[in-house]
Write a protein that holds these residues in place. Structure first.
Motif, PDB file in Angstrom:
ATOM      1  N   SER A   1      36.289 -50.187  22.448  1.00  0.00           N
ATOM      2  CA  SER A   1      35.450 -48.998  22.226  1.00  0.00           C
ATOM      3  C   SER A   1      33.977 -49.375  22.090  1.00  0.00           C
ATOM      4  CB  SER A   1      35.913 -48.253  20.968  1.00  0.00           C
ATOM      5  OG  SER A   1      35.856 -49.119  19.828  1.00  0.00           O
ATOM      6  N   TYR A   2      33.704 -50.546  21.470  1.00  0.00           N
ATOM      7  CA  TYR A   2      32.309 -50.996  21.333  1.00  0.00           C
ATOM      8  C   TYR A   2      31.711 -51.275  22.701  1.00  0.00           C
ATOM      9  CZ  TYR A   2      28.306 -53.931  20.159  1.00  0.00           C
ATOM     10  OH  TYR A   2      27.032 -54.457  20.083  1.00  0.00           O
ATOM     11  N   ILE A   3      32.466 -51.967  23.550  1.00  0.00           N
ATOM     12  CA  ILE A   3      31.964 -52.316  24.878  1.00  0.00           C
ATOM     13  C   ILE A   3      31.672 -51.071  25.696  1.00  0.00           C
ATOM     14  CG2 ILE A   3      32.583 -53.436  27.061  1.00  0.00           C
ATOM     15  CD1 ILE A   3      34.190 -55.473  25.434  1.00  0.00           C
ATOM     16  N   THR A   4      32.634 -50.143  25.734  1.00  0.00           N
ATOM     17  CA  THR A   4      32.449 -48.941  26.558  1.00  0.00           C
ATOM     18  C   THR A   4      31.329 -48.050  26.019  1.00  0.00           C
ATOM     19  OG1 THR A   4      34.224 -47.849  25.303  1.00  0.00           O
ATOM     20  CG2 THR A   4      34.827 -48.938  27.366  1.00  0.00           C
TER      21      THR A   4
ATOM     22  N   VAL B   1      30.161 -46.368  29.945  1.00  0.00           N
ATOM     23  CA  VAL B   1      31.195 -46.019  30.927  1.00  0.00           C
ATOM     24  C   VAL B   1      32.553 -46.238  30.279  1.00  0.00           C
ATOM     25  CG1 VAL B   1      32.166 -46.501  33.215  1.00  0.00           C
ATOM     26  CG2 VAL B   1      29.707 -46.752  32.837  1.00  0.00           C
ATOM     27  N   SER B   2      33.453 -45.285  30.448  1.00  0.00           N
ATOM     28  CA  SER B   2      34.809 -45.416  29.925  1.00  0.00           C
ATOM     29  C   SER B   2      35.628 -46.236  30.914  1.00  0.00           C
ATOM     30  CB  SER B   2      35.441 -44.037  29.722  1.00  0.00           C
ATOM     31  OG  SER B   2      36.749 -44.161  29.210  1.00  0.00           O
TER      32      SER B   2
ATOM     33  N   PRO C   1      26.458 -44.320  35.374  1.00  0.00           N
ATOM     34  CA  PRO C   1      25.826 -42.992  35.532  1.00  0.00           C
ATOM     35  C   PRO C   1      24.688 -42.794  34.540  1.00  0.00           C
ATOM     36  CG  PRO C   1      27.971 -42.796  34.451  1.00  0.00           C
ATOM     37  CD  PRO C   1      27.849 -44.221  34.913  1.00  0.00           C
ATOM     38  N   LYS C   2      23.650 -42.133  35.020  1.00  0.00           N
ATOM     39  CA  LYS C   2      22.501 -41.848  34.170  1.00  0.00           C
ATOM     40  C   LYS C   2      22.766 -40.576  33.363  1.00  0.00           C
ATOM     41  CE  LYS C   2      19.174 -43.946  37.374  1.00  0.00           C
ATOM     42  NZ  LYS C   2      17.992 -43.707  38.219  1.00  0.00           N
ATOM     43  N   ILE C   3      22.621 -40.690  32.049  1.00  0.00           N
ATOM     44  CA  ILE C   3      22.789 -39.527  31.187  1.00  0.00           C
ATOM     45  C   ILE C   3      21.629 -39.463  30.203  1.00  0.00           C
ATOM     46  CG2 ILE C   3      25.313 -39.460  31.349  1.00  0.00           C
ATOM     47  CD1 ILE C   3      25.415 -40.897  28.653  1.00  0.00           C
ATOM     48  N   LYS C   4      21.318 -38.275  29.788  1.00  0.00           N
ATOM     49  CA  LYS C   4      20.254 -38.089  28.805  1.00  0.00           C
ATOM     50  C   LYS C   4      20.895 -37.894  27.443  1.00  0.00           C
ATOM     51  CE  LYS C   4      15.927 -35.597  28.053  1.00  0.00           C
ATOM     52  NZ  LYS C   4      15.009 -34.555  28.579  1.00  0.00           N
ATOM     53  N   LEU C   5      20.650 -38.841  26.553  1.00  0.00           N
ATOM     54  CA  LEU C   5      21.272 -38.797  25.240  1.00  0.00           C
ATOM     55  C   LEU C   5      20.665 -37.682  24.392  1.00  0.00           C
ATOM     56  CD1 LEU C   5      21.390 -42.616  24.469  1.00  0.00           C
ATOM     57  CD2 LEU C   5      23.201 -41.194  25.395  1.00  0.00           C
ATOM     58  N   PRO C   6      21.502 -36.979  23.614  1.00  0.00           N
ATOM     59  CA  PRO C   6      20.969 -35.912  22.738  1.00  0.00           C
ATOM     60  C   PRO C   6      19.940 -36.436  21.752  1.00  0.00           C
ATOM     61  CG  PRO C   6      23.375 -35.822  22.870  1.00  0.00           C
ATOM     62  CD  PRO C   6      22.958 -37.091  23.534  1.00  0.00           C
ATOM     63  N   SER C   7      20.103 -37.705  21.350  1.00  0.00           N
ATOM     64  CA  SER C   7      19.176 -38.277  20.362  1.00  0.00           C
ATOM     65  C   SER C   7      17.787 -38.516  20.941  1.00  0.00           C
ATOM     66  CB  SER C   7      19.738 -39.597  19.832  1.00  0.00           C
ATOM     67  OG  SER C   7      19.935 -40.513  20.892  1.00  0.00           O
ATOM     68  N   LEU C   8      17.649 -38.431  22.287  1.00  0.00           N
ATOM     69  CA  LEU C   8      16.360 -38.689  22.914  1.00  0.00           C
ATOM     70  C   LEU C   8      15.500 -37.431  23.038  1.00  0.00           C
ATOM     71  CD1 LEU C   8      17.326 -41.197  25.758  1.00  0.00           C
ATOM     72  CD2 LEU C   8      16.345 -41.679  23.532  1.00  0.00           C
ATOM     73  N   LYS C   9      15.926 -36.335  22.401  1.00  0.00           N
ATOM     74  CA  LYS C   9      15.127 -35.118  22.443  1.00  0.00           C
ATOM     75  C   LYS C   9      13.778 -35.375  21.780  1.00  0.00           C
ATOM     76  CE  LYS C   9      15.170 -30.230  21.191  1.00  0.00           C
ATOM     77  NZ  LYS C   9      15.895 -29.139  20.496  1.00  0.00           N
TER      78      LYS C   9
END
Length: 593
Positions: free
Chosen positions: A314-317, A322-323, A383-391
């Motif tokens: 879980s730490y690695i993913t 990526v899962s 995949p590129k995702i925008k983290l909620p914490s980066l608001k």
């Protein structure tokens, strides 16, 4: 990052196939390294001598300059790089390094004298038996030592490597520290005997060795390694002895690393023996040496044992983003030379037991394992995702909007130091220190960084002062933090986000700065109101010492003063060596939020 120069043809031969330049660049990118340059040996020499470039001839060997991570010491030679890429491509399994099966009584001994603790206290050793050298392998062996000396060894200050033809010397060996006149031997590439103190003078004219003399030159004792017959093997960290010099005919290599840092000495020794044990008669086998210290304690080196690390899937993913199933992560780690022995289910989560080989001294934490999974998986595949914490915070968003508006008015943004000198923050602005405003640096590195700025004005005036020959007008602005003492805060001070702008030209430009104030208020939706009305903003006369009397005003927003603008006082301009008149505005933009 270090750059390794490797012959293209030898590299392709070791990899088992040829590549086009584009294909090899792609392979390097996937593995996390970079093909920095493609050149030839003659081109490198011409460049060093500043000669005109010539078209390379067909018989010139092509050299690949490959940039590798600074902590991947196993990639500093062709042997390690080729092995890593073959494992990455699935062409080779992870090698198992072993120690030769000999009894402790049969081991070579290195006795350490107590005096060495005063200069270079540690030594580690190993033997490579049945090595087969050719010219290319020999050169690679020497080059690896040079690259390690420049890298982890910190130019021999932390570790110095000595390699010797074991058939020309006889154990047991002693590591001693003696007065320089008592050390007498023939150094490498010389034919005459020198005392150690004479060598210090002799090598002051040597372009390569003179930069290492300072390490021991001023010491009353110098380190030295002797064999059973009192033959000097080396004078670390300067030079080896000529008697035990390695040649192409050498079969058995004795390696010693003297050091001030034992951890780095072990890493260096492990790197050398693992990279070149591939050429031993018994592949990947290293003969240990017993090092005996004055207190009676002894250590067997090198330590080629596997380092075990438990890392949750879980730490690695989570880190990679990526899962991935457990079997795929295990395969990716194997590509990076990390063997997953087993995965167990504990507390409803899969955990890997990862064996880290002695070649991977860079693996120190589970995050290093996750990084290797990301490299093997492919950064471009994540995949590129925008983290909620980066608001973004509202203050930063507002600052960006104001920057865009002021830039569109024709002002150029500058970025100045948040620290300044005490004089610039007070005396040069005609201000007095009330001891309740500025945060003073208790131990400044220089006079330029004594105070955390309480205004953006000093930095902007310094910018103009250093660019006074720039065509006029100069129109610049800055949006940045100032720091003011605040007893209500746990740290005793608080940040304030300010906006400042300055106009410098043939005339003061006071009306232009006034117009900029109106524009700022307009874009923030703040109406101009009559004095005393707290629904908008108005201006009133002010008396700040940095501005010209009668040519300045305070900005009042909803009953509170949030800024000041005016013509900068001629004395202040003279303090900053500015010959032209200037107008300036500074506003606390946090007030609008």
């Amino acid at each position: 990052m270090p750059t390794v120069s490797i012959g293209r043809d030898r590299l392709f031969q070791a990899l088992g196939r040829t590549y086009t330049e584009e294909e090899f660049e792609d392979l390097c990118f996937k593995f996390g390294i970079e093909l920095d340059d493609v050149t030839t040996e003659k081109a490198i020499i011409r460049k060093e001598k500043h000669l005109d470039e010539e078209e390379p001839s067909e018989d010139e060997e092509v050299i690949y300059k490959i940039e590798v991570p600074a902590n991947r010491y196993d990639l500093l030679c062709l042997e390690g790089l080729a092995q890593a890429l073959r494992i990455f491509n699935g062409l080779e399994s992870i090698p198992t390094y072993s120690m030769a099966s000999i009894s402790k009584d049969s081991m070579l001994k290195m006795h350490v004298k107590s005096e060495t603790s005063k200069i270079r206290p540690y030594v580690v050793c190993a033997v490579l038996r049945g090595v087969t050298f050719d010219e290319a392998r020999y050169n690679s062996f020497i080059d690896l030592q040079d690259r390690l000396h420049q890298n982890i060894c910190r130019r021999r200050t932390l570790v110095a490597i000595g390699t010797h033809d074991l058939d020309t010397i006889e154990g047991p060996f002693t590591y001693e520290a003696l007065p320089p006149p008592e050390i007498n031997f023939v150094p490498l590439k010389q034919t005459n005997f020198f005392r150690a103190d004479e060598l210090m003078e002799f090598y002051k004219s040597d372009l390569k060795l003179k930069k290492f003399l300072h390490i021991i030159e001023s010491s009353p004792i110098f380190p030295a390694i002797y064999d059973r017959n009192r033959t000097v093997l080396s004078l670390p960290p300067i030079i080896n002895g000529a008697h035990s010099a390695i040649t192409l005919k050498t079969k058995n290599v004795f390696i010693e690393c003297t050091a001030t840092d034992l951890t780095k000495a072990n890493i260096v020794l492990n790197t050398v023996v693992t990279m070149f044990s591939v050429y031993c008669q018994n592949k990947f086998e290293v003969e240990p040496v017993e090092v005996i210290y004055p207190d009676g304690k002894s250590y067997i080196c090198p330590d080629l044992s596997l380092y075990q690390m438990v890392v949750p899937l879980s730490y690695i993913t989570t880190v990679v983003g990526v899962s991935l199933p457990a079997h795929e992560v295990a395969g990716l780690l194997n590509k990076m030379q990390l063997h997953v022995e087993n995965s167990v289910l504990e507390e409803n989560q899969t955990k890997f037991t990862i064996s880290v080989p002695p070649t991977r001294s860079d693996i120190l934490h589970p995050c290093d394992v996750a990084e290797d999974v990301a490299i093997a998986y492919g950064y471009n595949e994540i995949p590129k995702i925008k983290l909620p914490s980066l608001k973004p915070q509202s203050l930063n968003q507002f600052s960006e909007l104001l920057r865009a508006e002021i830039a569109m008015v024709g002002y150029t943004e500058v970025l100045t130091w948040i620290l300044c000198s005490y004089k610039e923050n007070f005396t040069m602005l005609n201000r007095k220190d009330d001891n309740s405003t500025a945060a003073i640096n208790g131990n400044p590195r220089s006079a330029d960084f004594e105070v955390v700025r309480t205004s953006l004005l000093p930095g902007i005036l310094k910018t103009v002062g250093h660019n006074k020959d720039h065509p006029k007008p100069i129109k610049i602005f800055e949006v940045g933090d100032v720091v003011l003492l605040n007893e209500t805060k746990d740290v005793g001070a608080s940040n304030r986000r300010h906006l400042a702008a300055l106009y410098c030209g043939a005339t003061s430009g006071f009306e232009l700065i006034h117009g900029l104030v109106d524009r700022i208020m307009e874009v923030t939706g703040t109406p101009f109101v009559s004095p005393g009305d707290n629904t908008g903003y108005y201006i009133q006369r002010s008396d700040e010492p940095e501005f010209l009397p009668g040519r300045q005003a305070s900005i009042i927003y909803k009953g509170n003063q949030i800024g000041t603008f005016g013509i900068v006082h001629p004395q202040v301009l003279d303090n900053f060596d500015i010959p032209d008149p200037c107008s300036f505005v500074e506003v606390n933009i946090e007030s609008f939020l």
